[in-house]
Design a protein around this motif. Structure first.
Motif, short mmCIF file in Angstrom:
data_model
loop_
_atom_site.label_atom_id
_atom_site.label_comp_id
_atom_site.label_asym_id
_atom_site.label_seq_id
_atom_site.Cartn_x
_atom_site.Cartn_y
_atom_site.Cartn_z
N ARG A 1 -9.83 1.42 7.32
CA ARG A 1 -9.37 0.11 7.88
C ARG A 1 -9.23 -0.03 6.04
N ILE A 2 -9.94 -0.17 5.37
CA ILE A 2 -9.82 -1.07 4.40
C ILE A 2 -7.73 -0.48 3.90
N GLU A 3 -7.82 1.04 3.49
CA GLU A 3 -6.80 1.51 3.53
C GLU A 3 -5.58 0.67 3.90
N GLY A 4 -5.58 0.44 5.14
CA GLY A 4 -4.92 0.09 6.27
C GLY A 4 -4.28 -1.23 6.49
N LYS A 5 -5.93 -2.22 5.67
CA LYS A 5 -5.56 -3.78 5.69
C LYS A 5 -4.56 -3.70 3.96
N LEU A 6 -4.97 -3.16 3.24
CA LEU A 6 -4.18 -2.92 1.79
C LEU A 6 -2.70 -2.93 2.28
N ARG A 7 -2.42 -1.16 2.53
CA ARG A 7 -1.17 -1.21 3.37
C ARG A 7 -0.37 -2.35 3.78
N GLU A 8 -1.20 -3.28 4.89
CA GLU A 8 -0.54 -4.12 6.05
C GLU A 8 0.32 -5.23 4.54
N ARG A 9 -0.04 -5.29 2.96
CA ARG A 9 0.97 -6.10 3.07
C ARG A 9 2.22 -5.69 2.38
N GLU A 10 2.65 -6.89 1.87
CA GLU A 10 3.98 -6.33 1.85
C GLU A 10 4.68 -6.29 0.64
N SER A 11 3.29 -6.50 -0.91
CA SER A 11 3.57 -5.95 -1.93
C SER A 11 3.07 -5.14 -2.29
N GLY A 12 3.28 -3.66 -2.87
CA GLY A 12 2.69 -2.42 -2.77
C GLY A 12 1.65 -2.38 -4.14
N GLU A 13 1.69 -3.29 -4.89
CA GLU A 13 0.25 -4.01 -5.69
C GLU A 13 -0.70 -4.66 -5.24
N VAL A 14 -2.71 -4.28 -5.32
CA VAL A 14 -3.26 -5.58 -5.28
C VAL A 14 -4.04 -5.21 -6.18
N LEU A 15 -5.24 -6.23 -6.24
CA LEU A 15 -5.71 -6.47 -7.04
C LEU A 15 -7.08 -5.62 -6.83
N SER A 16 -7.38 -5.02 -8.10
CA SER A 16 -8.88 -4.10 -7.92
C SER A 16 -10.12 -5.32 -6.81
N MET A 17 -9.60 -6.99 -7.24
CA MET A 17 -10.83 -7.16 -6.87
C MET A 17 -10.32 -7.86 -5.07
#
Length: 159
Positions: A91-107
């Motif tokens: 679920r966490i990975e899915g939420k991160l991959r739904e974002r338009e940007s290919g970068e996410v903050l570790s926070m």
């Protein structure tokens, strides 16, 4: 699939389940030679690399196994099944991959992990929070536990 115990290449599937909305297939397998049982997971390989930007500005590729290890460490010696943590990591990975940007903050990754652990097990949540938020003394623990107790009392009052 090779048996991790004896290396036999012909293991049999004894149970198949999907999780994460059908995006992951979980298979329970058994080796006919040594009777060892183990679990495998099948998921689509993502083509786009997801980058995690660390606090110090370094970038590293997202590693679902690293996330799962963190969740497992928080749940050590607690009655939390591995498949529950696997589903949370998906679920966490899915939420991160739904974002338009290919970068996410570790926070952001840490916040999503804390949200999942809060629902799964409160003790695991506090353990994770103590490392993630870098608790330095007992007052940090006490404040977080007080916040959890207040949330629980608010839920009971509203029901």
């Amino acid at each position: 699939m090779l048996c991790p115990q004896c290396g036999l290449s012909e293991t049999r599937v004894i149970e198949t389940r999907t999780s994460d909305g059908g995006k992951v297939v979980r298979r329970r397998r058994e080796c006919p030679s040594c009777s060892h049982r183990f679990t495998t997971y099948e998921r689509v390989e993502e083509r786009q690399v997801l980058w995690v930007v660390k606090k110090d500005g370094r970038r590293e590729s997202f590693d679902r196994c690293k996330l799962l290890r963190g969740l497992m460490r928080a749940c050590e010696k607690l009655p939390v099944p591995l498949d529950v943590l696997e589903d949370a990591a998906c679920r966490i990975e899915g939420k991160l991959r739904e974002r338009e940007s290919g970068e996410v903050l570790s926070m952001e990754v840490g916040d999503l992990a804390m949200d999942e652990l809060r629902r799964i097990n409160k003790v695991a949540y506090v353990r994770f929070a103590s490392v993630y938020r870098e608790f330095t003394d007992l007052s940090n623990f006490a404040a977080e536990i007080a916040r959890l107790i207040e949330e629980r009392e608010d839920k009971h009052d509203n029901h």
